[in-house]
Motif scaffolding. Structure first.
Motif, PDB file in Angstrom:
ATOM      1  N   GLU A 169       0.834  -1.211   0.000  1.00  8.51           N
ATOM      2  CA  GLU A 169       0.000   0.000   0.000  1.00  8.51           C
ATOM      3  C   GLU A 169       0.866   1.256   0.000  1.00  8.51           C
ATOM      4  OE1 GLU A 169      -2.951  -0.040   3.097  1.00  8.51           O
ATOM      5  OE2 GLU A 169      -3.364  -2.157   2.774  1.00  8.51           O
ATOM      6  N   ASN A 170       0.234   2.390  -0.301  1.00  6.71           N
ATOM      7  CA  ASN A 170       0.911   3.677  -0.226  1.00  6.71           C
ATOM      8  C   ASN A 170       0.741   4.220   1.192  1.00  6.71           C
ATOM      9  OD1 ASN A 170       1.802   6.308  -0.346  1.00  6.71           O
ATOM     10  ND2 ASN A 170       0.680   6.832  -2.189  1.00  6.71           N
ATOM     11  N   TYR A 171       1.843   4.456   1.859  1.00  8.85           N
ATOM     12  CA  TYR A 171       1.803   4.920   3.245  1.00  8.85           C
ATOM     13  C   TYR A 171       2.307   6.357   3.361  1.00  8.85           C
ATOM     14  CZ  TYR A 171       1.013  -0.005   4.310  1.00  8.85           C
ATOM     15  OH  TYR A 171       0.494  -1.271   4.366  1.00  8.85           O
ATOM     16  N   SER A 172       1.994   7.195   2.379  1.00 11.95           N
ATOM     17  CA  SER A 172       2.408   8.600   2.414  1.00 11.95           C
ATOM     18  C   SER A 172       1.924   9.272   3.688  1.00 11.95           C
ATOM     19  CB  SER A 172       1.828   9.350   1.210  1.00 11.95           C
ATOM     20  OG  SER A 172       2.613   9.102   0.081  1.00 11.95           O
ATOM     21  N   GLY A 173       2.791  10.055   4.294  1.00 12.18           N
ATOM     22  CA  GLY A 173       2.442  10.790   5.508  1.00 12.18           C
ATOM     23  C   GLY A 173       2.600   9.982   6.780  1.00 12.18           C
ATOM     24  N   GLN A 174       2.789   8.659   6.668  1.00 14.56           N
ATOM     25  CA  GLN A 174       2.936   7.807   7.849  1.00 14.56           C
ATOM     26  C   GLN A 174       4.407   7.738   8.245  1.00 14.56           C
ATOM     27  OE1 GLN A 174      -0.256   6.313   9.054  1.00 14.56           O
ATOM     28  NE2 GLN A 174      -0.642   8.007   7.669  1.00 14.56           N
ATOM     29  N   THR A 175       4.695   7.839   9.529  1.00 12.67           N
ATOM     30  CA  THR A 175       6.078   7.871  10.000  1.00 12.67           C
ATOM     31  C   THR A 175       6.478   6.628  10.805  1.00 12.67           C
ATOM     32  OG1 THR A 175       5.315   9.167  11.892  1.00 12.67           O
ATOM     33  CG2 THR A 175       6.215  10.385  10.012  1.00 12.67           C
ATOM     34  N   ALA A 176       5.525   5.753  11.069  1.00 11.02           N
ATOM     35  CA  ALA A 176       5.802   4.480  11.739  1.00 11.02           C
ATOM     36  C   ALA A 176       4.917   3.420  11.109  1.00 11.02           C
ATOM     37  CB  ALA A 176       5.546   4.576  13.242  1.00 11.02           C
ATOM     38  N   MET A 177       5.328   2.163  11.263  1.00  9.55           N
ATOM     39  CA  MET A 177       4.605   1.084  10.598  1.00  9.55           C
ATOM     40  C   MET A 177       4.579  -0.157  11.474  1.00  9.55           C
ATOM     41  SD  MET A 177       3.185   0.158   7.714  1.00  9.55           S
ATOM     42  CE  MET A 177       3.767   1.540   6.757  1.00  9.55           C
ATOM     43  N   LEU A 178       3.375  -0.646  11.758  1.00  4.81           N
ATOM     44  CA  LEU A 178       3.191  -1.921  12.439  1.00  4.81           C
ATOM     45  C   LEU A 178       3.225  -3.003  11.356  1.00  4.81           C
ATOM     46  CD1 LEU A 178       2.418  -3.899  14.652  1.00  4.81           C
ATOM     47  CD2 LEU A 178       0.079  -3.063  14.516  1.00  4.81           C
ATOM     48  N   PHE A 179       4.316  -3.751  11.290  1.00  6.93           N
ATOM     49  CA  PHE A 179       4.475  -4.782  10.256  1.00  6.93           C
ATOM     50  C   PHE A 179       3.649  -6.028  10.590  1.00  6.93           C
ATOM     51  CE2 PHE A 179       7.544  -2.083   8.545  1.00  6.93           C
ATOM     52  CZ  PHE A 179       8.215  -2.636   7.462  1.00  6.93           C
ATOM     53  N   GLY A 180       3.736  -6.493  11.839  1.00  8.63           N
ATOM     54  CA  GLY A 180       3.002  -7.704  12.204  1.00  8.63           C
ATOM     55  C   GLY A 180       3.217  -8.062  13.661  1.00  8.63           C
ATOM     56  N   GLU A 181       2.648  -9.204  14.056  1.00  9.27           N
ATOM     57  CA  GLU A 181       2.747  -9.668  15.441  1.00  9.27           C
ATOM     58  C   GLU A 181       3.017 -11.167  15.470  1.00  9.27           C
ATOM     59  OE1 GLU A 181      -0.471  -6.609  17.508  1.00  9.27           O
ATOM     60  OE2 GLU A 181      -1.044  -8.695  17.162  1.00  9.27           O
ATOM     61  N   VAL A 182       3.917 -11.561  16.366  1.00  7.37           N
ATOM     62  CA  VAL A 182       4.117 -12.966  16.707  1.00  7.37           C
ATOM     63  C   VAL A 182       3.379 -13.160  18.023  1.00  7.37           C
ATOM     64  CG1 VAL A 182       5.834 -14.713  17.342  1.00  7.37           C
ATOM     65  CG2 VAL A 182       6.379 -13.016  15.564  1.00  7.37           C
ATOM     66  N   TYR A 183       2.485 -14.153  18.081  1.00  5.59           N
ATOM     67  CA  TYR A 183       1.682 -14.284  19.297  1.00  5.59           C
ATOM     68  C   TYR A 183       1.381 -15.746  19.618  1.00  5.59           C
ATOM     69  CZ  TYR A 183      -2.272 -14.924  16.099  1.00  5.59           C
ATOM     70  OH  TYR A 183      -3.111 -15.403  15.115  1.00  5.59           O
ATOM     71  N   ARG A 184       1.067 -15.981  20.920  1.00  7.19           N
ATOM     72  CA  ARG A 184       0.694 -17.314  21.383  1.00  7.19           C
ATOM     73  C   ARG A 184      -0.815 -17.483  21.270  1.00  7.19           C
ATOM     74  NH1 ARG A 184       4.952 -19.063  25.500  1.00  7.19           N
ATOM     75  NH2 ARG A 184       5.667 -17.093  26.329  1.00  7.19           N
ATOM     76  N   TYR A 185      -1.233 -18.652  20.798  1.00  5.39           N
ATOM     77  CA  TYR A 185      -2.656 -18.950  20.753  1.00  5.39           C
ATOM     78  C   TYR A 185      -2.839 -20.450  20.944  1.00  5.39           C
ATOM     79  CZ  TYR A 185      -7.483 -19.159  19.168  1.00  5.39           C
ATOM     80  OH  TYR A 185      -8.840 -19.373  19.101  1.00  5.39           O
ATOM     81  N   ASN A 186      -3.562 -20.831  22.005  1.00  9.26           N
ATOM     82  CA  ASN A 186      -3.805 -22.247  22.308  1.00  9.26           C
ATOM     83  C   ASN A 186      -2.527 -23.078  22.294  1.00  9.26           C
ATOM     84  OD1 ASN A 186      -6.520 -21.871  22.694  1.00  9.26           O
ATOM     85  ND2 ASN A 186      -7.111 -22.529  20.654  1.00  9.26           N
ATOM     86  N   GLY A 187      -1.478 -22.545  22.928  1.00  6.18           N
ATOM     87  CA  GLY A 187      -0.240 -23.300  23.078  1.00  6.18           C
ATOM     88  C   GLY A 187       0.662 -23.318  21.868  1.00  6.18           C
ATOM     89  N   GLU A 188       0.316 -22.578  20.823  1.00 10.20           N
ATOM     90  CA  GLU A 188       1.207 -22.535  19.668  1.00 10.20           C
ATOM     91  C   GLU A 188       1.500 -21.087  19.275  1.00 10.20           C
ATOM     92  OE1 GLU A 188      -0.478 -23.345  15.618  1.00 10.20           O
ATOM     93  OE2 GLU A 188      -2.088 -24.251  16.773  1.00 10.20           O
ATOM     94  N   TRP A 189       2.594 -20.913  18.545  1.00  7.66           N
ATOM     95  CA  TRP A 189       2.986 -19.586  18.088  1.00  7.66           C
ATOM     96  C   TRP A 189       2.461 -19.340  16.683  1.00  7.66           C
ATOM     97  CZ3 TRP A 189       4.930 -15.870  21.062  1.00  7.66           C
ATOM     98  CH2 TRP A 189       5.541 -16.231  22.270  1.00  7.66           C
ATOM     99  N   LYS A 190       1.947 -18.132  16.470  1.00 11.01           N
ATOM    100  CA  LYS A 190       1.418 -17.736  15.164  1.00 11.01           C
ATOM    101  C   LYS A 190       1.997 -16.378  14.778  1.00 11.01           C
ATOM    102  CE  LYS A 190      -2.888 -20.258  15.347  1.00 11.01           C
ATOM    103  NZ  LYS A 190      -3.991 -20.396  14.427  1.00 11.01           N
ATOM    104  N   PHE A 191       1.832 -16.030  13.511  1.00  8.82           N
ATOM    105  CA  PHE A 191       2.228 -14.708  13.029  1.00  8.82           C
ATOM    106  C   PHE A 191       1.055 -14.099  12.289  1.00  8.82           C
ATOM    107  CE2 PHE A 191       3.825 -11.935   9.601  1.00  8.82           C
ATOM    108  CZ  PHE A 191       4.447 -10.970  10.377  1.00  8.82           C
ATOM    109  N   SER A 192       0.805 -12.820  12.547  1.00  8.79           N
ATOM    110  CA  SER A 192      -0.260 -12.079  11.869  1.00  8.79           C
ATOM    111  C   SER A 192       0.363 -10.935  11.077  1.00  8.79           C
ATOM    112  CB  SER A 192      -1.239 -11.519  12.906  1.00  8.79           C
ATOM    113  OG  SER A 192      -2.203 -10.706  12.285  1.00  8.79           O
ATOM    114  N   ALA A 193       0.081 -10.884   9.770  1.00  6.58           N
ATOM    115  CA  ALA A 193       0.565  -9.807   8.901  1.00  6.58           C
ATOM    116  C   ALA A 193      -0.397  -8.625   9.031  1.00  6.58           C
ATOM    117  CB  ALA A 193       0.630 -10.294   7.457  1.00  6.58           C
ATOM    118  N   ILE A 194       0.095  -7.465   9.450  1.00  8.47           N
ATOM    119  CA  ILE A 194      -0.798  -6.334   9.728  1.00  8.47           C
ATOM    120  C   ILE A 194      -0.613  -5.181   8.744  1.00  8.47           C
ATOM    121  CG2 ILE A 194      -1.506  -4.623  11.447  1.00  8.47           C
ATOM    122  CD1 ILE A 194      -0.822  -6.753  13.587  1.00  8.47           C
ATOM    123  N   GLY A 195       0.572  -4.610   8.656  1.00  7.82           N
ATOM    124  CA  GLY A 195       0.814  -3.530   7.697  1.00  7.82           C
ATOM    125  C   GLY A 195      -0.034  -2.290   7.926  1.00  7.82           C
ATOM    126  N   GLN A 196       0.054  -1.736   9.129  1.00  5.16           N
ATOM    127  CA  GLN A 196      -0.734  -0.546   9.475  1.00  5.16           C
ATOM    128  C   GLN A 196       0.199   0.621   9.757  1.00  5.16           C
ATOM    129  OE1 GLN A 196      -3.415  -1.113  12.798  1.00  5.16           O
ATOM    130  NE2 GLN A 196      -3.402   1.058  13.255  1.00  5.16           N
TER     131      GLN A 196
END
Length: 196
Positions: free
Chosen positions: A154-181
Motif C-alpha cells: 500500500e501507499n503509506y504517504s504521511g505515515q512515519t511508523a509502521m506496524l508490520f506484524g505480530e508474533v503471538y501465542r494462541y492455544n499453546g502454539e505460536w502464530k504470526f499475523s501480517a498487519i501492515g498498518q
C-alpha cells in the motif's frame, strides 16, 4: 516452502515446523530516489528506519524494558534480540533483523509486536511514502529456511511508523499475523504508548 502472506492473514509457526524455537524476523525496505529541488539544493538525508519489538503481557506494554530496539538490543529474558541498527537501508536482503527464541519467551508475554519507525521523521520531513519494497519475513534459524513473507504494497504517504506484524501465542502454539498498518507516531516511544 515460504508462504506469501496478504494483509490480515495469520499463519501458524509451530504447527508446520516441529521443534521450532529460534526465528529470525527479517525486515527490509528501499528508499525511493529523492530528487533535488534546484542545483544548489542540499542532497536529501538518507531515510533511517529503525525496527523494534514490543513484548506485551495480555496485550499491554508494562515497562520500557520490554521494548527491544537499537538502544536496548537484548530483552532482559534474552529471548528477543535486535541484531543491530542499519542507518541507511542500503544493500540486498534484510535491512534489520530481530531474533526471537520462542521457547525462552517468558509465559507472561503473549504477543510480540514488530514495527518500524523513521528516525527523526518530522525534522527531516520524511515518511513511508518515500519507502518502497518494504517486507517482513520469518526465517527458521535452524536451517535459514524462510517460512513466510509479507510484502507491504500500500501507499503509506504521511505515515512515519509502521506496524508490520505480530508474533503471538494462541492455544499453546505460536502464530504470526501480517498487519501492515501505518501510523503518524513521531518516535518509538510515541508508538509504544498505543499499548499502555
Amino acid at each position: 516452502m515460504s508462504v506469501k502472506l496478504q494483509k490480515g492473514q495469520k499463519v501458524s509457526l509451530s504447527k508446520e515446523n516441529v521443534g521450532l524455537s529460534r526465528i529470525i524476523v527479517g525486515l527490509g525496505w528501499d528508499e525511493v530516489e529523492q530528487k533535488r529541488h534546484g542545483f544548489f539544493a542540499p542532497k536529501p538525508k538518507p531515510i533511517d528506519c529503525d525496527a523494534f519489538a514490543l513484548l506485551l503481557k495480555n496485550g499491554k506494554l508494562t515497562g520500557k524494558e520490554d521494548i527491544v530496539y537499537f538502544g536496548n538490543l537484548t530483552h532482559k529474558s534474552r529471548s528477543v534480540m535486535h541484531m543491530g541498527d542499519n542507518l541507511t537501508g542500503e544493500g540486498e536482503g534484510d535491512d534489520e533483523q530481530i531474533m526471537i527464541d520462542l521457547n525462552q519467551v517468558p509465559s507472561e508475554y503473549d504477543r510480540i509486536v514488530i514495527a518500524v519507525n523513521i528516525y527523526q521523521a518530522e525534522a527531516r520531513n520524511q515518511h513511508f511514502g518515500m519507502i518502497k519494497n518494504a517486507f517482513v519475513r520469518l526465517v527458521d534459524a535452524r536451517n535459514n529456511n524462510e517460512m513466510c513473507i509479507y510484502n507491504l504494497t500500500e501507499n503509506y504517504s504521511g505515515q512515519t511508523a509502521m506496524l508490520f506484524g505480530e508474533v503471538y501465542r494462541y492455544n499453546g502454539e505460536w502464530k504470526f499475523s501480517a498487519i501492515g498498518q501505518g501510523t503518524s507516531d513521531k518516535s518509538i516511544g510515541d508508538f509504544a504508548k498505543r499499548y499502555l
